[in-house]
Scaffold this motif. Structure first.
Motif, PDB file in Angstrom:
ATOM      1  N   ALA A  82       0.846  -1.205   0.000  1.00  0.00           N
ATOM      2  CA  ALA A  82       0.000   0.000   0.000  1.00  0.00           C
ATOM      3  C   ALA A  82       0.882   1.256   0.000  1.00  0.00           C
ATOM      4  N   ARG A  83       1.932   1.259   0.839  1.00  0.00           N
ATOM      5  CA  ARG A  83       2.833   2.411   0.870  1.00  0.00           C
ATOM      6  C   ARG A  83       3.550   2.589  -0.471  1.00  0.00           C
ATOM      7  N   ARG A  84       3.998   1.471  -1.072  1.00  0.00           N
ATOM      8  CA  ARG A  84       4.702   1.525  -2.355  1.00  0.00           C
ATOM      9  C   ARG A  84       3.798   2.073  -3.456  1.00  0.00           C
ATOM     10  N   VAL A  85       2.580   1.588  -3.506  1.00  0.00           N
ATOM     11  CA  VAL A  85       1.652   2.039  -4.549  1.00  0.00           C
ATOM     12  C   VAL A  85       1.305   3.513  -4.355  1.00  0.00           C
ATOM     13  N   LYS A  86       1.046   3.922  -3.121  1.00  0.00           N
ATOM     14  CA  LYS A  86       0.740   5.334  -2.862  1.00  0.00           C
ATOM     15  C   LYS A  86       1.903   6.239  -3.261  1.00  0.00           C
ATOM     16  N   ALA A  87       3.117   5.849  -2.881  1.00  0.00           N
ATOM     17  CA  ALA A  87       4.293   6.646  -3.243  1.00  0.00           C
ATOM     18  C   ALA A  87       4.465   6.691  -4.761  1.00  0.00           C
ATOM     19  N   SER A  88       4.149   5.609  -5.432  1.00  0.00           N
ATOM     20  CA  SER A  88       4.273   5.557  -6.892  1.00  0.00           C
ATOM     21  C   SER A  88       3.214   6.421  -7.572  1.00  0.00           C
ATOM     22  N   ILE A  89       2.018   6.453  -7.015  1.00  0.00           N
ATOM     23  CA  ILE A  89       0.966   7.333  -7.551  1.00  0.00           C
ATOM     24  C   ILE A  89       1.416   8.785  -7.427  1.00  0.00           C
ATOM     25  N   ASP A  90       1.988   9.133  -6.272  1.00  0.00           N
ATOM     26  CA  ASP A  90       2.490  10.499  -6.081  1.00  0.00           C
ATOM     27  C   ASP A  90       3.628  10.807  -7.052  1.00  0.00           C
ATOM     28  N   ALA A  91       4.528   9.842  -7.255  1.00  0.00           N
ATOM     29  CA  ALA A  91       5.641  10.038  -8.204  1.00  0.00           C
ATOM     30  C   ALA A  91       5.114  10.233  -9.614  1.00  0.00           C
ATOM     31  N   ARG A  92       4.077   9.512  -9.968  1.00  0.00           N
ATOM     32  CA  ARG A  92       3.460   9.668 -11.303  1.00  0.00           C
ATOM     33  C   ARG A  92       2.924  11.084 -11.471  1.00  0.00           C
ATOM     34  N   ARG A  93       2.233  11.557 -10.447  1.00  0.00           N
ATOM     35  CA  ARG A  93       1.644  12.904 -10.492  1.00  0.00           C
ATOM     36  C   ARG A  93       2.735  13.967 -10.627  1.00  0.00           C
ATOM     37  N   ARG A  94       3.879  13.752  -9.968  1.00  0.00           N
ATOM     38  CA  ARG A  94       4.984  14.709 -10.009  1.00  0.00           C
ATOM     39  C   ARG A  94       5.950  14.462 -11.167  1.00  0.00           C
ATOM     40  N   ALA A  95       5.710  13.414 -11.950  1.00  0.00           N
ATOM     41  CA  ALA A  95       6.600  13.030 -13.066  1.00  0.00           C
ATOM     42  C   ALA A  95       8.027  12.785 -12.578  1.00  0.00           C
ATOM     43  N   THR A  96       8.128  12.059 -11.459  1.00  0.00           N
ATOM     44  CA  THR A  96       9.431  11.708 -10.893  1.00  0.00           C
ATOM     45  C   THR A  96       9.485  10.196 -10.663  1.00  0.00           C
ATOM     46  N   THR A  97      10.624   9.749 -10.187  1.00  0.00           N
ATOM     47  CA  THR A  97      10.790   8.376  -9.722  1.00  0.00           C
ATOM     48  C   THR A  97      11.210   8.462  -8.273  1.00  0.00           C
ATOM     49  N   VAL A  98      10.701   7.563  -7.444  1.00  0.00           N
ATOM     50  CA  VAL A  98      10.997   7.608  -6.019  1.00  0.00           C
ATOM     51  C   VAL A  98      11.722   6.335  -5.599  1.00  0.00           C
ATOM     52  N   TYR A  99      12.712   6.508  -4.699  1.00  0.00           N
ATOM     53  CA  TYR A  99      13.390   5.368  -4.086  1.00  0.00           C
ATOM     54  C   TYR A  99      12.778   5.155  -2.708  1.00  0.00           C
ATOM     55  N   LEU A 100      12.447   3.892  -2.415  1.00  0.00           N
ATOM     56  CA  LEU A 100      11.798   3.531  -1.166  1.00  0.00           C
ATOM     57  C   LEU A 100      12.562   2.403  -0.473  1.00  0.00           C
ATOM     58  N   GLU A 101      12.358   2.296   0.823  1.00  0.00           N
ATOM     59  CA  GLU A 101      12.787   1.127   1.585  1.00  0.00           C
ATOM     60  C   GLU A 101      11.589   0.688   2.399  1.00  0.00           C
ATOM     61  N   ASN A 102      11.155  -0.551   2.166  1.00  0.00           N
ATOM     62  CA  ASN A 102       9.960  -1.095   2.810  1.00  0.00           C
ATOM     63  C   ASN A 102       8.746  -0.209   2.585  1.00  0.00           C
TER      64      ASN A 102
END
Length: 159
Positions: A134-154
């Motif tokens: 859930a955290r990964r998908v939410k962060a990815s949705i935000d990255a899509r909106r900002r046209a960026t890529t995000v690095y995550l841990e857990n």
């Protein structure tokens, strides 16, 4: 791949997984209901030996949904710590874009893997997916909106 060097053989090996986030016209994200476990997932799965993450994501979508769609931009890379019965891993999510009505009609679920699919709002993800996903998908949705890529841990942003 033939013989590896001694150095290469000594390096750690990590599981790799790749998925694709598909959206409907309301901006909700596709989630899928696997037959082999209780919690919902996103389209995707394990990257096979000598397969790129993008190719693995495309193959998994083709197998699971019957759609042959080239994944778009990389949205996130997530390192996941070891947990019960799982080694550490790297999970990558790609942007699949908004699915058209024609594409949705063409979805053919692989019955050995998936029972159903639906679209979920960002707020619904915590109730449907395991917490790290859930955290990964939410962060990815935000990255899509900002046209960026995000690095995550857990599933959580680092840095």
């Amino acid at each position: 791949m033939t013989d590896l060097s001694e150095y290469d053989r000594a390096l750690s090996r990590k599981r790799a997984a790749a998925g694709v986030l598909f959206f409907d016209s309301s901006g909700r994200v596709m989630i899928v209901d696997p037959v082999y476990k209780e919690c919902w997932e996103i389209p995707g799965g394990a990257v096979e030996k000598d397969e790129s993450p993008r190719a693995g994501a495309r193959r998994e979508v083709r197998e699971e949904l019957g759609l042959d769609i080239e994944p778009g931009r990389l949205l996130s890379v997530d390192w996941t710590a070891p947990r019960a019965e799982r080694s550490e891993g790297i999970a990558m999510l790609f942007d699949g874009g908004e699915l058209s009505g024609e594409q949705l009609e063409a979805v053919r679920l692989q019955p050995e893997e998936l029972r159903a699919f639906e679209f979920a709002s960002k707020d619904q993800l915590e109730r449907r997916l395991i917490p790290v996903l859930a955290r990964r998908v939410k962060a990815s949705i935000d990255a899509r909106r900002r046209a960026t890529t995000v690095y995550l841990e857990n599933g959580s942003a680092v840095g």
